[in-house]
Every structure is written in C-alpha cells, then in structure tokens.
Design a protein around this motif. Sequence first.
Motif, mmCIF file in Angstrom:
data_model
loop_
_atom_site.group_PDB
_atom_site.id
_atom_site.type_symbol
_atom_site.label_atom_id
_atom_site.label_comp_id
_atom_site.label_asym_id
_atom_site.label_seq_id
_atom_site.Cartn_x
_atom_site.Cartn_y
_atom_site.Cartn_z
ATOM 1 N N PRO A 168 50.619 41.341 49.355
ATOM 2 C CA PRO A 168 49.293 41.499 48.590
ATOM 3 C C PRO A 168 48.252 40.919 49.273
ATOM 4 N N VAL A 169 46.893 41.459 49.039
ATOM 5 C CA VAL A 169 45.671 41.104 49.559
ATOM 6 C C VAL A 169 45.005 40.293 48.675
ATOM 7 N N ILE A 170 44.675 39.256 48.671
ATOM 8 C CA ILE A 170 43.834 38.253 47.638
ATOM 9 C C ILE A 170 42.650 37.795 48.542
ATOM 10 N N GLY A 171 41.470 38.237 47.759
ATOM 11 C CA GLY A 171 40.171 37.833 48.448
ATOM 12 C C GLY A 171 39.384 36.888 47.348
ATOM 13 N N VAL A 172 38.431 36.212 48.007
ATOM 14 C CA VAL A 172 37.553 35.349 47.189
ATOM 15 C C VAL A 172 36.179 35.578 47.428
ATOM 16 N N LEU A 173 35.311 35.650 46.408
ATOM 17 C CA LEU A 173 33.797 35.945 46.365
ATOM 18 C C LEU A 173 33.147 34.846 45.911
ATOM 19 N N ALA A 174 31.969 34.468 46.434
ATOM 20 C CA ALA A 174 31.279 33.377 45.713
ATOM 21 C C ALA A 174 30.135 33.254 46.539
ATOM 22 N N LEU A 184 41.046 28.507 49.497
ATOM 23 C CA LEU A 184 42.077 29.565 50.273
ATOM 24 C C LEU A 184 42.973 28.473 51.412
ATOM 25 N N VAL A 185 42.368 27.563 51.674
ATOM 26 C CA VAL A 185 43.105 26.505 52.671
ATOM 27 C C VAL A 185 44.132 26.057 51.419
ATOM 28 N N VAL A 244 47.847 38.226 52.342
ATOM 29 C CA VAL A 244 46.805 38.264 53.004
ATOM 30 C C VAL A 244 45.730 37.371 52.151
ATOM 31 N N LEU A 245 45.101 36.083 52.685
ATOM 32 C CA LEU A 245 44.159 35.485 52.111
ATOM 33 C C LEU A 245 42.773 35.546 52.591
#
Length: 550
Positions: A168-174, A184-185, A244-245
Amino acid sequence: MAQGHGSHRFYFCYLPNEDSWIKLDIVSDIAFGKFQELRTGLAADCLRRRVAHGPLWLPELRDKAWLQILHLVLDKGHIAPERVPVALWATAVASASDPVADFLDRKFGKGKAQDLLDLLGSGNFQDVPAAAASLSGNWTRNTSAPKMISVTHRVLRRVGPYLKGRGPVIGVLAPDGAGKTTLLVELQSHSPLPSTYVYMGLWSGSRHDPWVRRVPGAVVARKVFRILRGSLTARYVSFRGRLVLMDRLAEDTLLASPETKSRLGALTDALALRLQPTPDLVLVLDAPGELMFKRKGEHSPQILEEWRAAYLELAGNLPTARIVDASRSASEVRKEASSLMWRTLVGEEAADPVEPARLPLHLWTLLDWRFLLPVAQCGRVGYGGHIGPDTAASLSLLDPGATRIAMDGSTGAVEFDLVLLSQPDLLLFEKGIRSLSADGWICLQVKRKFTLGRGPHTLGGWKRALERAGFDEVEIHWLVPTLEHPERLVPTASETAVRNTIAHYSSARFGKAKAPVARLALRLGLFNIAAPAGIVIGRRVEEAGHQESA
C-alpha cells in the motif's frame, strides 16, 4: 513473507485501543543455522508428541528442551550471559535417551547428544562456539544441499521481507510545520511492517538553488528528475510488496491555481500525477497556523493558515483522504495514523461510531447553520429526508434525543423546536411544518433541480414556499461547493460575499465558462435561482402557528 528465512511466515495485527502491534512468527519446518540451512525433518514427530496446555498446544517438555539447546548452539553459535539460565534449564530437562537426542546420535555418531549435554552442564560456555562450528561442519560435509540453501537464503535476504500482494501507498499532505516527516518517521519506527520512506519534494530547496536558477531550464529539469525519482521509487517499492510512506505527494500540485501556471508547469504537474502511484491512504494533517509557525518558524501564521484551508479543501476532493488533528502530541497523531493505516492494510472501512472530536470537516460545515440561529439552545430537534448515519450522529450534538420525523404519523403530537430537512419533497416539507412548534426554526438543505414535478426547484423557490407558509426571517445561504461536501456558507443576500466566493472558486469549481454565468445571475438578481445548493432557514412566527393550528 520473509525471504531467506526458511519456512518462517510473519503475521501482524494492530490493536488501536492499546496502540500495540502483535507479531506471530509461524514455522512449518524445524531447521537451524544462520540461514536455516540445517534441516532436520523433526517437525512431524514433534507435532505428534505435542501436549495441550489450556487452550494452547505446546511441544512436549523434552522436545522443547532439546529444540532450545539446538537453537542456542546452532542458531546463535554461543551462549550469551542473559541466556545462561535458559541453557541450564534445558540441560537439566533433556536426556540422551530423548527422541531428538536419538536424531543427533544417528546424524553424528553414538554419544554426540550426551557430549553436548555434558558441555552445557559443565558451565564451560566459552567452548560452545567451537562445538557449534564442529556440528555445523559435520552436518554440511557429506552433502551440498545445506551450502546451496545457505547461499540462496543469503541472497534472498537482501531482497528483504514483503507483504502479500502490492504494498500500500500511504501519503501525507500538510503545510510546513504540521509534522509530516515526524509522523512518517514515527510510523516507520513503531510499525514492524516492511516499509520504505519516499520523499517527493518537487519544490523543496537545496544548497544548489542559486546555480540552478541561473541555468535556463534547470528548474524544470530538476522537477522532472524528482518526479521520475520519487514516482518510480514508490512504484518499485510497492511492486516489491513493501509499505510506501510518501512525504509530499504529487497532489500538492493541485493547490496552485491553473491560471498561474505556465504550459510547461501544467505539463510537469500532470506528469507527476500520472507517474505517481495512486495513494491508498492520504493523511492530511490539520493544525492551526500559529502552532505550525512555532514548530518550524517558516513563512507566517497568516500564510500557513491560508495553506491549511487549501489543504482541507483539497482533502474534500480526494476519496482516500483522512483529516488528522496534528495539534496534538506526536504520539497521539501517530496512534490515529497507525489505526487508519491498519484499516487500509486490511481493507476495512472505519466502523467506529462518529465522535464529535473526529467529525469530518464537511459534517462540521453542515452544522454551521446552528450559528445562524439567534437562539442559544435549539431545544427538541427533528429531522428528515436524505440524512445519512454520520449526519444523524452529528445531530446528536444539538439534541441527544434528536428524532426522525415519521411520515406515517407515528410522531403523534410531538412538536420540535428545530426541524432539519435534507432535500425534502412537498409531503415531507408539509409534515415538517406541522411538527414545528410556534417560534420554532426550520432548516432546509436543498439542491437546484431540473426535473419536472411539484414543489420548488430552486433556492429562491424554497424561500417563497416558506414565506407563503407564514415563516419570517427567511434567509438563503449558498453551500460551496456542493451539498454533500460543503466548505463554507455564503449568504446570498450579500453581493460582496457571493462575488468574492465566485472569484475564489472560479478556477477550481466553476471554470472559466461558469464563473461569468454566475456573475451575470448575481447582477440580474437571479443568483437564488442559479445557485446549485444551499440552506434556507426560517422562523415560524407565533401568529403563523395559531393559523396553522386553526
């Protein structure tokens, strides 16, 4: 799956309430050595001799002792000080007449099992490495299979463990300062799942910026390089079955207005969105601008607050986006993100009841009409129409006993102080009016309709229907951009507010063709007819209540 670890298979489970991971290491074969190259064939016999211990089945005590000894000697190659008590216990329990001891004697010669017990029993643990090397050497001397297994497993371990299927692909927006990298770390360090951190960072600066800006086309070339590097890395890692981070997704390009982009910029943005794998989960971190400024000291609180609003608006357009309150501590944010990540991994939708502190942004906006009412307490609340379970749960904030208006008359003589109707027909509209007490308020969430049939088809039509029914203080508020996912409420009586909203949303919602039409409708006084969705609010005056009862 754990490549190069023999028959080992690892199973994980995350417990959100305890914020802990459970890991099960399951083996279907008994093998020893650094790369599980020393196979024994003991598994079937050990299973036949297993014993019940409450709800669990465990190896028979003598088998357990011998397997522990072989694990320490052949896998570890030495007896570490902290493992001395375990080694002494196993030596005291095991004997040379046990089934596993008989296997060793047949493998290496009579008396080998007793020699190993004597060595451990004497406490001369400094001689264990030599004994381990001798056993391993004799095991592999007469056959090439263990050496081939060792080489194969050594190579496979470089590939690393992987999840079943695509990762899976996990993304962060901000905005900057919300805690993207920190989250993420934290996710990577606290989760036992095989994962890889991927940084997209299309516009991030570097020490080479002064030189890059001097070379024509270098900025675009660097952006394309980062697109290719980040997207292909994420796709490769996902293909390998690793989590995937992603830090800074290509969806960042959606924030900029199309009118401010060059053709080349729009082309590279489209390339980024096309090449990047579609995120299975997008975590949008939400924190006040003042707090983000304190954390990182970049930009200004005002700019960060504008970016915050832009990211929240973007979240409403991304189906896999989840808003996470990032004003809390890093551990609390990581806990909620871990829970969302786990649900994504196992393919489960959120099953928890809607909590006031975790209502999606668009549901909070749907409740903003409360502040349009000049009353502190709404009293008894009734509702009807297209009310989903989330909205019904959020209505309990107004009245824990909020009741759906029944069309069969089962509500009896119940009178509500506030009635909320979502996309009502005429029958429900009339029922809602009859259920309303004198001086009560009605709130209609309605859409413009093009279909034929009875009843109002526009926001202005619903306003006239309320006025004809004797309602006072009738107001229309435009829901921007849609009824399902509103982001703001705009009073249509304020031409300035409507005009500013059209200018703000023209590029994202109306397009260059629709914005002039909306301005023209506003100029002609027809905006209440043109507006696609809105809220119409009115108060039933006491005189109207008497007339209705009469």
